[in-house]
Design a protein around this motif. Sequence first.
Motif, mmCIF file in Angstrom:
data_model
loop_
_atom_site.group_PDB
_atom_site.id
_atom_site.type_symbol
_atom_site.label_atom_id
_atom_site.label_comp_id
_atom_site.label_asym_id
_atom_site.label_seq_id
_atom_site.Cartn_x
_atom_site.Cartn_y
_atom_site.Cartn_z
ATOM 1 N N HIS A 16 0.707 -1.213 0.157
ATOM 2 C CA HIS A 16 0.074 -0.080 0.010
ATOM 3 C C HIS A 16 0.728 1.395 -0.197
ATOM 4 O O HIS A 16 0.409 2.509 -0.226
ATOM 5 C CB HIS A 16 -0.910 -0.146 1.215
ATOM 6 C CG HIS A 16 -2.011 1.059 1.288
ATOM 7 N ND1 HIS A 16 -3.180 0.917 0.369
ATOM 8 C CD2 HIS A 16 -2.239 2.348 1.841
ATOM 9 C CE1 HIS A 16 -4.069 1.867 0.521
ATOM 10 N NE2 HIS A 16 -3.246 2.833 1.219
ATOM 11 N N CYS A 17 1.921 0.954 0.537
ATOM 12 C CA CYS A 17 2.865 2.331 0.407
ATOM 13 C C CYS A 17 3.531 2.483 -0.840
ATOM 14 O O CYS A 17 4.370 1.743 -1.517
ATOM 15 C CB CYS A 17 4.194 1.959 1.472
ATOM 16 S SG CYS A 17 5.263 3.207 1.617
ATOM 17 N N LYS A 264 -3.128 2.197 6.575
ATOM 18 C CA LYS A 264 -3.474 2.590 5.196
ATOM 19 C C LYS A 264 -4.233 3.893 4.826
ATOM 20 O O LYS A 264 -3.629 4.635 3.956
ATOM 21 C CB LYS A 264 -4.360 1.562 4.559
ATOM 22 C CG LYS A 264 -3.497 0.184 4.484
ATOM 23 C CD LYS A 264 -4.589 -0.962 3.772
ATOM 24 C CE LYS A 264 -3.764 -2.228 3.825
ATOM 25 N NZ LYS A 264 -4.642 -3.354 3.124
ATOM 26 N N ALA A 265 -5.125 4.416 5.849
ATOM 27 C CA ALA A 265 -5.542 5.637 5.784
ATOM 28 C C ALA A 265 -4.911 6.784 5.976
ATOM 29 O O ALA A 265 -4.931 7.610 5.340
ATOM 30 C CB ALA A 265 -6.801 5.518 6.918
ATOM 31 N N ILE A 267 -1.587 6.602 5.284
ATOM 32 C CA ILE A 267 -0.733 7.014 4.114
ATOM 33 C C ILE A 267 -1.715 7.668 2.880
ATOM 34 O O ILE A 267 -1.090 8.617 2.515
ATOM 35 C CB ILE A 267 -0.191 5.549 3.437
ATOM 36 C CG1 ILE A 267 0.632 4.964 4.111
ATOM 37 C CG2 ILE A 267 0.292 5.647 2.262
ATOM 38 C CD1 ILE A 267 1.077 3.285 3.990
ATOM 39 N N ASP A 268 -2.834 7.339 2.959
ATOM 40 C CA ASP A 268 -3.762 7.973 1.845
ATOM 41 C C ASP A 268 -3.717 9.547 2.231
ATOM 42 O O ASP A 268 -3.744 10.219 1.433
ATOM 43 C CB ASP A 268 -5.146 7.293 1.538
ATOM 44 C CG ASP A 268 -4.926 5.896 1.283
ATOM 45 O OD1 ASP A 268 -3.879 5.666 0.491
ATOM 46 O OD2 ASP A 268 -5.895 5.047 1.835
ATOM 47 N N ARG A 269 -4.003 9.729 3.654
ATOM 48 C CA ARG A 269 -4.017 11.133 4.222
ATOM 49 C C ARG A 269 -2.895 11.988 3.873
ATOM 50 O O ARG A 269 -2.979 12.969 3.469
ATOM 51 C CB ARG A 269 -4.473 10.846 5.497
ATOM 52 C CG ARG A 269 -5.021 12.267 6.250
ATOM 53 C CD ARG A 269 -5.691 11.778 7.607
ATOM 54 N NE ARG A 269 -4.613 11.462 8.625
ATOM 55 C CZ ARG A 269 -4.788 10.305 9.158
ATOM 56 N NH1 ARG A 269 -5.615 9.409 8.432
ATOM 57 N NH2 ARG A 269 -3.787 9.816 9.967
ATOM 58 N N GLU A 271 -0.749 11.314 1.628
ATOM 59 C CA GLU A 271 -0.753 11.948 -0.087
ATOM 60 C C GLU A 271 -1.796 12.959 -0.292
ATOM 61 O O GLU A 271 -1.599 13.870 -1.286
ATOM 62 C CB GLU A 271 -1.181 10.551 -0.647
ATOM 63 C CG GLU A 271 0.181 9.565 -1.377
ATOM 64 C CD GLU A 271 1.229 10.575 -1.971
ATOM 65 O OE1 GLU A 271 0.809 10.753 -3.119
ATOM 66 O OE2 GLU A 271 2.124 10.785 -1.408
ATOM 67 N N HIS A 272 -2.754 12.994 0.307
ATOM 68 C CA HIS A 272 -3.932 13.903 0.137
ATOM 69 C C HIS A 272 -3.297 15.208 0.587
ATOM 70 O O HIS A 272 -3.385 16.390 -0.074
ATOM 71 C CB HIS A 272 -5.076 13.590 0.456
ATOM 72 C CG HIS A 272 -6.253 14.723 0.405
ATOM 73 N ND1 HIS A 272 -6.440 15.719 1.186
ATOM 74 C CD2 HIS A 272 -7.087 14.897 -0.585
ATOM 75 C CE1 HIS A 272 -7.436 16.534 0.848
ATOM 76 N NE2 HIS A 272 -7.725 15.943 -0.373
ATOM 77 N N ARG A 369 -7.751 16.496 9.250
ATOM 78 C CA ARG A 369 -7.963 15.602 8.074
ATOM 79 C C ARG A 369 -8.999 15.999 7.239
ATOM 80 O O ARG A 369 -10.116 15.484 7.094
ATOM 81 C CB ARG A 369 -8.385 14.330 8.706
ATOM 82 C CG ARG A 369 -7.036 13.699 9.558
ATOM 83 C CD ARG A 369 -7.453 12.231 10.201
ATOM 84 N NE ARG A 369 -6.359 11.936 11.203
ATOM 85 C CZ ARG A 369 -6.312 10.934 11.528
ATOM 86 N NH1 ARG A 369 -7.177 9.879 11.393
ATOM 87 N NH2 ARG A 369 -5.358 10.507 12.473
ATOM 88 N N PHE A 372 -10.512 13.512 4.610
ATOM 89 C CA PHE A 372 -11.186 12.294 5.353
ATOM 90 C C PHE A 372 -12.150 12.748 6.419
ATOM 91 O O PHE A 372 -12.567 11.930 7.195
ATOM 92 C CB PHE A 372 -10.261 11.479 5.768
ATOM 93 C CG PHE A 372 -9.211 10.948 4.521
ATOM 94 C CD1 PHE A 372 -9.500 9.610 4.166
ATOM 95 C CD2 PHE A 372 -8.202 11.230 4.069
ATOM 96 C CE1 PHE A 372 -8.832 9.179 3.169
ATOM 97 C CE2 PHE A 372 -7.645 11.161 3.231
ATOM 98 C CZ PHE A 372 -7.821 9.546 2.912
#
Length: 387
Positions: A16-17, A264-265, A267-269, A271-272, A369, A372
């Motif tokens: 996921h990274c 995982k959230a 990492i996504d956060r 990036e956003h 956040r 999210f």
Amino acid sequence: MRRTARKFVLPDLVSHCPYPQRSNLHAAPVARASEAWLLAEAKFTADRRAAFLGLKAGELTAACYPDADEEHLQVASDFMNFLFTLDDWSDEFDAEDAYGLGDCVMHALHDPLTFNTDKAAGKLAKSFFGRYRRTAGPGCTKRFIDTMDLFFKAVVQQAKDRSRGDIPALEEYIALRWDTSGCKPCFALIEYAAGIDLPEEVISDPTIRALEEATNSLVTWSNDIFSYNVEQARHDTHNMIAVIMHRNNVGLQEAVDYVGTLCKASIDRFEHDRQLIPSWGPEIDRDVAVYVRGLQSWIVGSLHWSFESTRYFGMEGASIKKHRIVKLLPRHHDRLCQVDSFKARSAGRDGRSDCRKWSGVVQLLSRSRRAFSSLQLHCRPSNLPLV
């Protein structure tokens, strides 16, 4: 009745990274020199010495500060070995001794030149921080000291919880763990290692804060997953998986999956939020870009290092990284089980989750956040949708 688990499956965080692995070109000689530096003062037993050498903190440092020159990498590596040693020492201390350990180190950080001590922790702190202050800017020096103070305050609270056999509520654990992780002073080291000193207006910016929090969360919650096996074997409950299992009456795999979802959230956060960084002008923007790349290095570096070190998976790290199956170690009997001896502060209530508990976690985990804000935590961890 739920069957006792004998193994669990790790979430696939590595896939996921999206970031590439990197390592500092000075990694090997600096790592070995740093180990010798700490061993000269720490006076470990043979078993503890072997465990320390298997830690490979120098390799973690090289992955997290891949662009540092040899001098700055040495200081960072010395601190990383020192930080892990502090963590191990404090695990054996009661609150009073943990406070004494912190008091000694903090005096050394405030005055590394003239503070006198015969304690190993104080001597080691004087050594690496005296070198840190030679080139560090005033901003990252203050941030390092302030965040180390937060670390020790949290460690003392952890010792109090341990002595009472207390498992905190999830909201309390999250706030405490963000400081016991030791990530915050490591972020100040990003500035030091790169030779930058960010203005306070940058460090206090909500987007920069959000990026730091996302990095801290990924490193911390993934560490709770990777370290769970060795910690459950010694009845250590300062771990999000143990907290969720106890407080919300869920099984091991369900708790692991939930924490993996948070990782995982994070990492996504990250990036956003990096797309939302404001501008402070060309010169400062260049330093901010260096700092954010440093946070990125911590995300990817810590994930891969966790399987290279023997601290969590022994000699099986490479194999477990591939198949992701962890067999539970037998529990030690030389220490009281904190889970079994725990007496809930809210006596009379069962341990099942309810929406009020999870809504409190939402508020804590949703700070800074923006992308999210629609994330909702439902009553059971396995039902967590991620948007």
